[in-house]
Scaffold this active site. Structure first.
Site, PDB file in Angstrom:
ATOM      1  N   CYS A 136       0.834  -1.212   0.000  1.00 45.06           N
ATOM      2  CA  CYS A 136       0.000   0.000   0.000  1.00 45.06           C
ATOM      3  C   CYS A 136       0.862   1.253   0.000  1.00 45.06           C
ATOM      4  O   CYS A 136       1.419   1.642   1.039  1.00 45.06           O
ATOM      5  CB  CYS A 136      -0.938  -0.014   1.206  1.00 45.06           C
ATOM      6  N   CYS A 139      -0.360   4.098   2.213  1.00 45.98           N
ATOM      7  CA  CYS A 139      -0.104   3.881   3.645  1.00 45.98           C
ATOM      8  C   CYS A 139       1.373   4.112   3.979  1.00 45.98           C
ATOM      9  O   CYS A 139       1.698   4.739   4.978  1.00 45.98           O
ATOM     10  CB  CYS A 139      -0.446   2.453   4.067  1.00 45.98           C
ATOM     11  N   ASP A 140       2.259   3.578   3.156  1.00 46.87           N
ATOM     12  CA  ASP A 140       3.667   3.489   3.556  1.00 46.87           C
ATOM     13  C   ASP A 140       4.628   4.342   2.725  1.00 46.87           C
ATOM     14  O   ASP A 140       5.810   4.451   3.069  1.00 46.87           O
ATOM     15  CB  ASP A 140       4.133   2.021   3.478  1.00 46.87           C
TER      16      ASP A 140
END
Ligand code: NDP
Length: 310
Positions: A136, A139-140
């Site tokens: 992701c 997300c990261d």
């Protein structure tokens, strides 16, 4: 057979399921959550979460889900650890059978079983998951500011993730197993226009290399020759698709070709079955964020509450 009767059963305990539980419990609907195979959902396999509103400091995914679970219990939701194996949505009262062979009947069902990222299946991918390997970018990606990363895949997700990461990282390498991308042409045009994105065609990852500090290189095998290549980088984003966790509902509810449950009225959580609602990543293949799943969980509980009233 002893059949337990319920008003609202929520299947799944990720951000969508637990938010639905919080809202349903606060509406005095006494919901029962069936936790499923991965209690807490996909966030329990991530580490730092920096994009969920409400936390000024980085929080850990598993901790956040534990808090959500405790919050749901505190407001009155009941949670059991079990897995749904069979459903029967043919009658007004819905019936579900669990792995433990327990049978439940409920006026409403909220399906929030989520989705799973597909992985390459390499041992090194598993070893460095959360230490340089992610599924992701939203997300990261931020953790790779000014660093070099690779994205694996050639679909819309891979190209969108590469574009997103190219705004953050110094260099992005897109690795695709064929010589042509599957993604929409407009995304491809944007991708090819970016100076800091390189595409490596006809290649598959044979190993993700690293040490105690995490990932530091990617070993690639050509798909049309015996050539091998090593690229130095700091992170790898696997974007080869997701699979919705909707197997038990096959033939019981409308789904698309990929198994995502279809919202009957877009913008709501109603499905084609009266009294059955669906929310989160088992419905949504576009956004797939904890906050969007939570939002949909809230919508599903409100839809179920309204439906029960009428
Ligand atoms: P897709 O299934 O569309 O693409 C997966 C990609 O990964 C393909 O290019 C495939 O290669 C590659 N791949 C699959 N398995 C492997 C493997 N084992 N090793 C290497 N490569 C592999 O998945 P997406 O997640 O990209 O998209 C899913 C759905 O969501 C699609 O319908 C997509 O259109 C939609 N979507 C829409 C968005 C939007 O509208 N903005 C954004 C994101 C997704 P190959 O091409 O060779 O099969």
């Amino acid at each position: 057979m002893n059949v337990q009767k319920e008003q609202v059963i929520i299947i799944g305990s990720g951000a969508a399921g637990l938010t639905a539980a919080i809202y349903a419990a606060r509406a005095n609907l006494n919901p029962l959550v069936i936790e499923g195979i991965q209690p807490g959902g996909q966030l329990t396999i991530t580490t730092d979460v920096e994009n969920y509103p409400g936390y000024a400091d980085v929080v850990q995914g598993p901790w956040m889900m534990e808090q959500m679970r405790l919050q749901a219990i505190k407001v009155g939701a009941r949670i059991i650890s079990d897995i749904v194996t069979k459903v029967n949505f043919k009658k007004d009262i819905k019936k579900i059978t669990l792995d433990s062979k327990k049978v439940f009947e409920s006026k409403t069902i909220i399906i929030t079983t989520g989705a799973q990222a597909k992985w390459l299946g390499l041992e090194s991918e598993n070893q460095f998951n959360g230490k340089g390997v992610s599924a992701c970018a939203t997300c990261d990606g931020f953790f790779y500011r000014n660093k070099q990363v690779a994205v694996i895949g050639g679909g819309n997700t891979a190209v969108e993730e590469a574009l997103y990461l190219s705004n953050i990282c110094s260099k992005v390498t897109l690795v695709h197993r064929r010589d042509e991308l599957r993604s929409e042409k407009i995304l491809q045009e944007r991708l090819f226009a970016r100076d800091n994105i390189e595409v490596i065609w006809n290649s598959v990852v044979s190993e993700i290399k690293g040490d105690e500090n995490g990932v530091n290189a990617l070993e690639l095998n050509s798909t049309n020759s015996t050539a091998q290549k090593l690229i130095k980088l700091d992170g790898v984003f696997i974007a080869i698709g997701h699979v919705p966790s909707t197997k038990p509902f096959k033939n019981a509810i409308d789904m698309d070709d990929e198994g995502y449950i279809i919202a009957k009225k877009p913008g709501t959580c109603f499905t084609n079955i009266e009294g059955v609602f669906a929310a989160g990543d088992c419905v949504d293949k576009i956004y797939r964020q904890a906050v969007t799943a939570a939002g949909m969980g809230c919508m599903a509980a409100l839809d179920a509450e309204k439906w029960l009233q009428h």
